[in-house]
Design a protein around this motif. Sequence first.
Motif, PDB file in Angstrom:
ATOM      1  N   VAL A  53     100.379 128.481  20.583  1.00  0.00           N
ATOM      2  CA  VAL A  53      98.584 128.615  19.814  1.00  0.00           C
ATOM      3  C   VAL A  53      97.128 127.063  19.726  1.00  0.00           C
ATOM      4  N   GLU A  54      98.114 126.101  18.954  1.00  0.00           N
ATOM      5  CA  GLU A  54      97.385 124.952  18.487  1.00  0.00           C
ATOM      6  C   GLU A  54      96.693 124.062  19.534  1.00  0.00           C
ATOM      7  N   GLY A  55      98.178 124.055  20.530  1.00  0.00           N
ATOM      8  CA  GLY A  55      97.933 123.615  22.198  1.00  0.00           C
ATOM      9  C   GLY A  55      96.216 124.199  22.733  1.00  0.00           C
ATOM     10  N   ILE A  56      95.977 125.746  23.444  1.00  0.00           N
ATOM     11  CA  ILE A  56      95.498 126.386  23.433  1.00  0.00           C
ATOM     12  C   ILE A  56      94.004 126.049  22.306  1.00  0.00           C
ATOM     13  N   ALA A  57      93.914 126.078  21.718  1.00  0.00           N
ATOM     14  CA  ALA A  57      92.826 125.342  20.839  1.00  0.00           C
ATOM     15  C   ALA A  57      92.492 124.794  19.870  1.00  0.00           C
ATOM     16  N   TYR A  58      92.983 123.644  20.971  1.00  0.00           N
ATOM     17  CA  TYR A  58      92.897 122.436  21.115  1.00  0.00           C
ATOM     18  C   TYR A  58      91.938 121.829  22.182  1.00  0.00           C
ATOM     19  N   PHE A  59      92.403 122.192  23.183  1.00  0.00           N
ATOM     20  CA  PHE A  59      91.908 122.062  24.690  1.00  0.00           C
ATOM     21  C   PHE A  59      91.027 122.609  24.907  1.00  0.00           C
ATOM     22  N   THR A  60      90.830 123.629  23.950  1.00  0.00           N
ATOM     23  CA  THR A  60      89.717 124.589  24.430  1.00  0.00           C
ATOM     24  C   THR A  60      88.417 124.061  23.887  1.00  0.00           C
ATOM     25  N   VAL A  61      88.729 123.933  23.021  1.00  0.00           N
ATOM     26  CA  VAL A  61      87.717 122.905  21.719  1.00  0.00           C
ATOM     27  C   VAL A  61      86.925 121.727  22.432  1.00  0.00           C
ATOM     28  N   SER A  62      87.964 120.594  23.017  1.00  0.00           N
ATOM     29  CA  SER A  62      87.753 119.204  23.236  1.00  0.00           C
ATOM     30  C   SER A  62      87.132 120.121  25.076  1.00  0.00           C
ATOM     31  N   GLU A  63      87.630 121.115  26.107  1.00  0.00           N
ATOM     32  CA  GLU A  63      86.643 121.331  26.797  1.00  0.00           C
ATOM     33  C   GLU A  63      85.717 121.717  26.690  1.00  0.00           C
ATOM     34  N   LEU A  64      84.934 122.829  25.471  1.00  0.00           N
ATOM     35  CA  LEU A  64      83.920 123.022  25.039  1.00  0.00           C
ATOM     36  C   LEU A  64      83.203 121.628  24.875  1.00  0.00           C
ATOM     37  N   LEU A  65      83.533 120.734  24.106  1.00  0.00           N
ATOM     38  CA  LEU A  65      82.655 119.626  23.358  1.00  0.00           C
ATOM     39  C   LEU A  65      81.831 118.248  24.699  1.00  0.00           C
ATOM     40  N   THR A  66      83.226 118.396  25.440  1.00  0.00           N
ATOM     41  CA  THR A  66      82.942 117.520  26.972  1.00  0.00           C
ATOM     42  C   THR A  66      81.424 118.528  27.650  1.00  0.00           C
ATOM     43  N   ASN A  67      81.478 119.727  27.425  1.00  0.00           N
ATOM     44  CA  ASN A  67      80.715 120.456  28.490  1.00  0.00           C
ATOM     45  C   ASN A  67      79.315 120.088  27.788  1.00  0.00           C
ATOM     46  N   ILE A  68      79.581 120.163  26.431  1.00  0.00           N
ATOM     47  CA  ILE A  68      78.022 120.065  25.648  1.00  0.00           C
ATOM     48  C   ILE A  68      77.559 119.277  25.937  1.00  0.00           C
ATOM     49  N   SER A  69      78.859 117.675  25.847  1.00  0.00           N
ATOM     50  CA  SER A  69      77.945 116.573  26.461  1.00  0.00           C
ATOM     51  C   SER A  69      77.189 116.308  27.743  1.00  0.00           C
ATOM     52  N   LYS A  70      78.107 116.982  28.440  1.00  0.00           N
ATOM     53  CA  LYS A  70      77.284 116.300  29.957  1.00  0.00           C
ATOM     54  C   LYS A  70      76.785 117.678  30.722  1.00  0.00           C
TER      55      LYS A  70
END
Length: 405
Positions: A312-329
């Motif tokens: 669950v921690e892994g899914i949460a981490y990568f979800t936030v990471s990809e969302l922040l990447t989308n926000i930046s781009k």
Amino acid sequence: MDTVHENDIRGERPARPEQAVRPRPGFNRLMWREVLFLLLNLPMSIAGFVLTVVGLSLGAGLMVTIVGFWVLAGSLFAIRAYGSVERALIRSLLDEDIAEPLPVGAGQSRNSVWRRIFDVLSDGLSWRTALYLFIKLPWGIVTFTVTLVAVIVLWPLLPWITRGLSTVDRMLASSLLAPAKLTQRVRELEQDRGTVVDSAAADLRRIERDLHDGAQARLVALAMDLGLAKEKLTEDPVAAAKMVSDAHGEVKLVLQELRDLARGIHPAVLTDRGLDAALSSVASRCTVPGGARVRTDLPGGSDRESRPDSAVEGIAYFTVSELLTNISKHSGARTATIDAWRSGDRLMLQVGDDGNGGALESPGGGLAGLADRIRAVDGVFVVDSPVGGPTTVTVELPWRTRGRS
């Protein structure tokens, strides 16, 4: 980027989609569809009753011979198919969404004829459908008669009469024609397994591509450069020293690429210090002008028992990471926010930005891929992104995935 740990962060679970609320009884389109359904009950119930009684009686009577198994299995198969017709009518006329069941024997690796016959004879839905069609005849007579009389004589009361009768039909169908919850859960798990397998295969292809095009190519070039430096060591020590110095710089680049790749697989900070620290780490790399603010109320450190499951921690981490990447781009945002907290037995995440909005969970898109991964572990993924912004993505995940509390 600043990190704030707040004990008062709270939130409710995002609303799950629910079946549309039916209008109150009245002279509306739903009432006329209910009238049509109730009048069709009699001919449909006669056909279903004949199919059930004749098929099962004939099959039972011939059970002393091998033919009886074939007849009984064929009758149950036809009864099950007739149940699909009933479900379609109920969905279209009564607005009752009854899920379609899996095919008989779905997921079985044995496909012999006798195995198929056994699957049909032991299929609980087929027998429940037979009971439904048996009950439906007397009920169909009642609904046809009462509805016809109401249309002719009790016109002012027609909406309430049809709603009451059709409610009974909805209850009968939901209890007897719907697939068992366990069967439906198996179906969902099979779909989720396919999603997880596809995601894992895509991740492996990405890692392989990154290794092949990045670190592997650099290491091959490094080996060649060191080989040339070795040859020049006695002939031209100055040139050899320069080549060794360049190789040293190349080694640093390779190490950085491998660190980045390892962080993309599973960051060490997530394992060692938990989701709290890992979210702060990923937020520090967000490139929006005003940075990303993190507010968490999560246990951290090495105490695994107080933290969510590692998956669950892994899914949460990568979800936030990809969302922040989308926000930046893509968002044009100046600031981003990350909230994380525990609500009962669920891990809650909210990622927001003040950008242009208009984010959609379109099929094949990045958000749809994230949603599939989250729903594969019984999570919830909700996007609120009106055109013009702001955007808020809410994620709900189970705190445990292996039955621990």
